[in-house]
Design an enzyme around this catalytic site. Structure first.
Site, short mmCIF file in Angstrom:
data_model
loop_
_atom_site.label_atom_id
_atom_site.label_comp_id
_atom_site.label_asym_id
_atom_site.label_seq_id
_atom_site.Cartn_x
_atom_site.Cartn_y
_atom_site.Cartn_z
CG ASP A 191 3.22 9.80 9.54
OD1 ASP A 191 3.63 9.28 10.60
OD2 ASP A 191 3.44 9.31 8.42
CE LYS A 199 3.82 10.32 4.83
NZ LYS A 199 2.72 9.99 5.77
CE LYS A 248 5.12 6.93 5.61
NZ LYS A 248 4.11 6.95 6.70
#
Length: 288
Positions: free
Chosen positions: A125, A188, A224
């Site tokens: 991430d 995300k 996400k």
């Protein structure tokens, strides 16, 4: 983008209710999508091993429930998570690339990404360079992500947009498109380190961008939601958005995730209620 129409649509979709059987299925599906996360300076190997056990068996008394999608931790704790999760189906995710600011030279960020992958992380991430976006340097932000994509190799790359810092829904959509064009496997919402984190309108913008990108390229990119997703009701609202915009094929941990540290127990309580008609006590489940 029409901000009023977007926010009204997100609010309207959030009011949809699920029937009992569908709700139980959705709660279990949401459980399977959780990236169980700890990103604190006081994290220890023992804390991470405990979190990994929780991810593998969210309710120790009910082996029929799905495991979480991943455990997300800082780079130094990747070997601990890899060892604890080996053979379980739960993936090891690590933040990298100068998380949470992204404000380091790209060569250092790429080296950190390569490092966590070398230590066994399945997923990485990273944060988009928001300063470049806000300054209008879209090429710079894009080139930065290309370097991180290359550094991640075969690992799943999730690009954090930090939607609360981008200012407008147009900027969120632009950032999502840029990240996907650079090779992101997921976009995300947030690092979880600022107050303005995930929201229904932000996720709706990102889902619509993913749909447009898929229509244009044929490539499926995941989304996400992270930061502030603390209750089962929140999780179900996001699943409704996903189903409405992208369809049931996106209702999978391969294409939708929820980053959370406190969500699991509420999901478990609601699942128990759906199955038995009785709420579990708050101390029936472990505390992370």
């Amino acid at each position: 983008m029409d901000a009023v129409a977007l926010e009204e649509r997100a609010a309207a979709l959030a009011t949809r209710s699920l029937k009992r059987e569908t709700k139980t299925w959705a709660l279990e599906t949401a459980l399977s999508m959780v990236d169980l996360t700890t990103l604190e300076g006081a994290d220890t190997p023992g804390r991470v091993r405990s979190l990994c056990r929780r991810a593998v068996r969210p309710d120790p008394g009910d082996p029929s429930l799905p495991h979480a999608a991943a455990v997300c931790i800082y780079p130094s704790l990747v070997p601990t998570a890899v060892e604890a999760l080996r053979g379980t189906g739960v993936r090891t995710a690590a933040v990298a690339g100068a998380f949470p600011s992204g404000q380091s030279p790209v060569r250092l960020k790429a080296a950190e990404v390569r490092g966590v992958v070398a230590r066994g992380a399945d997923e990485v991430d990273v944060v988009i360079r928001r300063g470049a976006l806000l300054a209008g340097d879209y090429q710079g932000a894009f080139d930065d992500l290309l370097r991180l994509r290359d550094a991640a190799g075969e690992a799943t790359l999730k690009v954090i947009l930090e939607v609360g810092e981008l200012g407008t829904w147009d900027a969120v959509r632009r950032a999502a498109m840029l990240a996907m064009a650079a090779g992101a496997d997921f976009v995300k919402t947030s690092t979880g380190k600022i107050a303005r984190a995930s929201s229904l309108p932000a996720v709706l913008v990102m889902l619509e961008a993913v749909r447009e990108f898929h229509e244009a390229t044929g490539r499926r990119v995941g989304v996400k939601a992270a930061g502030g997703v603390g209750t089962a009701k929140d999780a179900l609202r996001y699943l409704v958005l996903v189903h409405e915009v992208l369809g049931p094929e996106w209702l999978s941990p391969d294409l939708f995730r929820i980053g959370a540290s406190t969500l699991v127990n509420d999901l478990l309580m609601q699942i128990r209620k759906g199955r038995t008609g009785v709420y579990a006590a708050t101390d029936d489940f472990p505390v992370d």
